[in-house]
Scaffold this motif. Structure first.
Motif, PDB file in Angstrom:
ATOM      1  N   LYS A  48       0.836  -1.202   0.000  1.00 18.23           N
ATOM      2  CA  LYS A  48       0.000   0.000   0.000  1.00 18.23           C
ATOM      3  C   LYS A  48       0.876   1.259   0.000  1.00 18.23           C
ATOM      4  CE  LYS A  48      -4.185   1.800   1.933  1.00 18.23           C
ATOM      5  NZ  LYS A  48      -5.294   1.579   2.824  1.00 18.23           N
ATOM      6  N   ARG A  49       1.949   1.236   0.768  1.00 12.06           N
ATOM      7  CA  ARG A  49       2.874   2.381   0.785  1.00 12.06           C
ATOM      8  C   ARG A  49       3.460   2.611  -0.600  1.00 12.06           C
ATOM      9  NH1 ARG A  49       8.905   2.232   3.194  1.00 12.06           N
ATOM     10  NH2 ARG A  49       9.607   4.072   2.104  1.00 12.06           N
ATOM     11  N   THR A  50       3.854   1.526  -1.253  1.00 10.72           N
ATOM     12  CA  THR A  50       4.407   1.625  -2.600  1.00 10.72           C
ATOM     13  C   THR A  50       3.373   2.204  -3.563  1.00 10.72           C
ATOM     14  OG1 THR A  50       5.774  -0.311  -2.136  1.00 10.72           O
ATOM     15  CG2 THR A  50       5.558   0.317  -4.419  1.00 10.72           C
ATOM     16  N   ALA A  51       2.135   1.749  -3.425  1.00 15.81           N
ATOM     17  CA  ALA A  51       1.072   2.258  -4.294  1.00 15.81           C
ATOM     18  C   ALA A  51       0.842   3.750  -4.064  1.00 15.81           C
ATOM     19  CB  ALA A  51      -0.212   1.482  -4.049  1.00 15.81           C
ATOM     20  N   ILE A  52       0.871   4.172  -2.815  1.00 14.66           N
ATOM     21  CA  ILE A  52       0.686   5.599  -2.513  1.00 14.66           C
ATOM     22  C   ILE A  52       1.845   6.421  -3.064  1.00 14.66           C
ATOM     23  CG2 ILE A  52       0.609   7.280  -0.627  1.00 14.66           C
ATOM     24  CD1 ILE A  52      -0.966   5.156   0.978  1.00 14.66           C
ATOM     25  N   GLU A  53       3.059   5.952  -2.875  1.00 19.67           N
ATOM     26  CA  GLU A  53       4.224   6.672  -3.404  1.00 19.67           C
ATOM     27  C   GLU A  53       4.156   6.777  -4.925  1.00 19.67           C
ATOM     28  OE1 GLU A  53       7.562   4.488  -1.883  1.00 19.67           O
ATOM     29  OE2 GLU A  53       7.629   5.655  -0.026  1.00 19.67           O
ATOM     30  N   ARG A  54       3.787   5.673  -5.570  1.00 17.99           N
ATOM     31  CA  ARG A  54       3.683   5.687  -7.038  1.00 17.99           C
ATOM     32  C   ARG A  54       2.586   6.629  -7.502  1.00 17.99           C
ATOM     33  NH1 ARG A  54       4.404   1.218 -10.108  1.00 17.99           N
ATOM     34  NH2 ARG A  54       4.110   2.684 -11.804  1.00 17.99           N
ATOM     35  N   SER A  55       1.450   6.660  -6.785  1.00 15.69           N
ATOM     36  CA  SER A  55       0.354   7.538  -7.198  1.00 15.69           C
ATOM     37  C   SER A  55       0.670   9.004  -6.928  1.00 15.69           C
ATOM     38  CB  SER A  55      -0.951   7.136  -6.507  1.00 15.69           C
ATOM     39  OG  SER A  55      -0.835   7.326  -5.119  1.00 15.69           O
ATOM     40  N   LEU A  56       1.607   9.272  -6.034  1.00 14.74           N
ATOM     41  CA  LEU A  56       2.027  10.651  -5.777  1.00 14.74           C
ATOM     42  C   LEU A  56       3.124  11.115  -6.725  1.00 14.74           C
ATOM     43  CD1 LEU A  56       2.016  10.737  -1.885  1.00 14.74           C
ATOM     44  CD2 LEU A  56       0.411  11.842  -3.442  1.00 14.74           C
ATOM     45  N   GLY A  57       3.555  10.235  -7.633  1.00 11.48           N
ATOM     46  CA  GLY A  57       4.484  10.654  -8.668  1.00 11.48           C
ATOM     47  C   GLY A  57       5.885  10.088  -8.588  1.00 11.48           C
ATOM     48  N   MET A  58       6.150   9.214  -7.634  1.00 12.11           N
ATOM     49  CA  MET A  58       7.484   8.619  -7.574  1.00 12.11           C
ATOM     50  C   MET A  58       7.630   7.587  -8.689  1.00 12.11           C
ATOM     51  SD  MET A  58       8.235   8.060  -3.505  1.00 12.11           S
ATOM     52  CE  MET A  58       9.905   7.502  -3.714  1.00 12.11           C
ATOM     53  N   SER A  59       8.817   7.507  -9.240  1.00 12.68           N
ATOM     54  CA  SER A  59       9.067   6.505 -10.272  1.00 12.68           C
ATOM     55  C   SER A  59       9.310   5.149  -9.606  1.00 12.68           C
ATOM     56  CB  SER A  59      10.278   6.905 -11.109  1.00 12.68           C
ATOM     57  OG  SER A  59      11.459   6.814 -10.328  1.00 12.68           O
ATOM     58  N   LYS A  60       9.333   4.112 -10.424  1.00 17.84           N
ATOM     59  CA  LYS A  60       9.589   2.777  -9.888  1.00 17.84           C
ATOM     60  C   LYS A  60      10.975   2.695  -9.263  1.00 17.84           C
ATOM     61  CE  LYS A  60       6.490  -0.064 -12.645  1.00 17.84           C
ATOM     62  NZ  LYS A  60       6.372  -1.250 -13.494  1.00 17.84           N
ATOM     63  N   LEU A  83       6.250  -3.954  -7.323  1.00 16.67           N
ATOM     64  CA  LEU A  83       6.075  -2.900  -8.321  1.00 16.67           C
ATOM     65  C   LEU A  83       5.362  -3.389  -9.584  1.00 16.67           C
ATOM     66  CD1 LEU A  83       9.497  -1.068  -8.023  1.00 16.67           C
ATOM     67  CD2 LEU A  83       7.275  -0.277  -7.209  1.00 16.67           C
ATOM     68  N   LYS A  84       5.161  -4.690  -9.724  1.00 15.46           N
ATOM     69  CA  LYS A  84       4.464  -5.203 -10.902  1.00 15.46           C
ATOM     70  C   LYS A  84       2.980  -4.864 -10.880  1.00 15.46           C
ATOM     71  CE  LYS A  84       7.518  -8.937 -12.193  1.00 15.46           C
ATOM     72  NZ  LYS A  84       7.685 -10.379 -12.347  1.00 15.46           N
ATOM     73  N   GLN A  85       2.410  -4.719  -9.690  1.00 14.87           N
ATOM     74  CA  GLN A  85       0.993  -4.386  -9.602  1.00 14.87           C
ATOM     75  C   GLN A  85       0.799  -2.885  -9.773  1.00 14.87           C
ATOM     76  OE1 GLN A  85      -0.012  -6.118  -5.789  1.00 14.87           O
ATOM     77  NE2 GLN A  85      -1.151  -7.735  -6.848  1.00 14.87           N
ATOM     78  N   GLU A  86      -0.261  -2.540 -10.423  1.00 21.58           N
ATOM     79  CA  GLU A  86      -0.565  -1.127 -10.645  1.00 21.58           C
ATOM     80  C   GLU A  86      -1.076  -0.495  -9.353  1.00 21.58           C
ATOM     81  OE1 GLU A  86       0.009   0.819 -13.279  1.00 21.58           O
ATOM     82  OE2 GLU A  86       1.039  -0.925 -14.104  1.00 21.58           O
ATOM     83  N   LEU A  90      -4.077  -1.623  -6.248  1.00 16.26           N
ATOM     84  CA  LEU A  90      -3.785  -1.815  -4.836  1.00 16.26           C
ATOM     85  C   LEU A  90      -4.603  -0.868  -3.953  1.00 16.26           C
ATOM     86  CD1 LEU A  90       0.071  -2.260  -4.944  1.00 16.26           C
ATOM     87  CD2 LEU A  90      -1.609  -3.977  -4.337  1.00 16.26           C
ATOM     88  N   LEU A  91      -4.781   0.362  -4.410  1.00 15.61           N
ATOM     89  CA  LEU A  91      -5.516   1.335  -3.598  1.00 15.61           C
ATOM     90  C   LEU A  91      -7.014   1.096  -3.615  1.00 15.61           C
ATOM     91  CD1 LEU A  91      -3.473   4.553  -4.380  1.00 15.61           C
ATOM     92  CD2 LEU A  91      -3.428   3.173  -2.294  1.00 15.61           C
ATOM     93  N   SER A  92      -7.523   0.492  -4.670  1.00 12.26           N
ATOM     94  CA  SER A  92      -8.956   0.260  -4.758  1.00 12.26           C
ATOM     95  C   SER A  92      -9.388  -1.011  -4.029  1.00 12.26           C
ATOM     96  CB  SER A  92      -9.377   0.184  -6.220  1.00 12.26           C
ATOM     97  OG  SER A  92      -8.832  -0.962  -6.832  1.00 12.26           O
ATOM     98  N   ALA A  93      -8.450  -1.886  -3.727  1.00 10.00           N
ATOM     99  CA  ALA A  93      -8.789  -3.135  -3.052  1.00 10.00           C
ATOM    100  C   ALA A  93      -9.130  -2.855  -1.590  1.00 10.00           C
ATOM    101  CB  ALA A  93      -7.623  -4.104  -3.123  1.00 10.00           C
ATOM    102  N   ARG A  94     -10.042  -3.631  -1.042  1.00 12.16           N
ATOM    103  CA  ARG A  94     -10.421  -3.484   0.357  1.00 12.16           C
ATOM    104  C   ARG A  94      -9.282  -3.989   1.249  1.00 12.16           C
ATOM    105  NH1 ARG A  94     -15.936  -6.071   1.702  1.00 12.16           N
ATOM    106  NH2 ARG A  94     -15.275  -7.648   0.217  1.00 12.16           N
ATOM    107  N   VAL A  95      -9.174  -3.361   2.401  1.00 11.21           N
ATOM    108  CA  VAL A  95      -8.151  -3.768   3.369  1.00 11.21           C
ATOM    109  C   VAL A  95      -8.626  -5.034   4.052  1.00 11.21           C
ATOM    110  CG1 VAL A  95      -6.887  -3.093   5.427  1.00 11.21           C
ATOM    111  CG2 VAL A  95      -7.488  -1.374   3.728  1.00 11.21           C
ATOM    112  N   GLU A  96      -7.750  -6.020   4.117  1.00 12.58           N
ATOM    113  CA  GLU A  96      -8.109  -7.302   4.720  1.00 12.58           C
ATOM    114  C   GLU A  96      -7.630  -7.392   6.128  1.00 12.58           C
ATOM    115  OE1 GLU A  96      -6.728 -10.428   2.269  1.00 12.58           O
ATOM    116  OE2 GLU A  96      -7.610  -9.581   0.480  1.00 12.58           O
TER     117      GLU A  96
END
Length: 153
Positions: free
Chosen positions: A33-45, A140-143, A147-153
């Protein structure tokens, strides 16, 4: 004593690997989730990769340095212990074939431990970095939107 030392070494190595796997699980696999947030805020892979791997490698390098230092101090203390008065039964090895060249065996063992003090910690650090990169690449393979749209388990 040699067999006990080998068993203790193997147990220590297995426990170090178990701790490494646990560390990588909590610091990389659970950070999707952290990786997804960083990527959505503009960080590169690459930036995400460096962000996750650098923390784990620094932590493992510090642990390796402290562990090597502590083991060196303890090993030196054990080598200087005088256990001659501690045994109830003593025997002479003066005429034994296996005990003729005791000094050569001690010198050989002392040289091997010097190499092990460098090789094993370096191998653990490289193993940590390699496994970290593999696990981060898997994250990083997952978009990020998936990841952000999935429900927290």
């Amino acid at each position: 004593m040699r067999y006990v030392a080998i068993i203790l070494f193997a147990a220590g190595l297995l426990s170090a690997l178990a701790i490494l796997v646990l560390l990588l699980y909590f610091f990389i696999v659970k950070q999707k989730k952290r990786t997804a947030i960083e990527r959505s805020l503009g960080m590169s892979k690459n930036q995400c990769r460096v962000s996750l791997v650098s923390g784990v490698v620094v932590l493992s390098a510090v642990a390796v340095i402290l562990g090597t230092g502590a083991s060196t101090v303890l090993f030196d203390k054990v080598q200087t212990l005088d256990l001659t008065g501690q045994n109830e039964h003593t025997f002479s090895t003066e005429y034994s074939l296996w005990a003729r060249d005791e000094n050569a065996v001690e010198t050989e063992d002392a040289e091997n431990t010097g190499v092990l003090k460098v090789v094993i910690p370096a191998a653990m650090t490289v193993l940590t970095a390699g496994l970290s990169v593999i696990l981060v690449n898997r994250n990083l393979k997952q978009e990020p939107i998936e990841l952000l749209s999935a429900r927290v388990e």
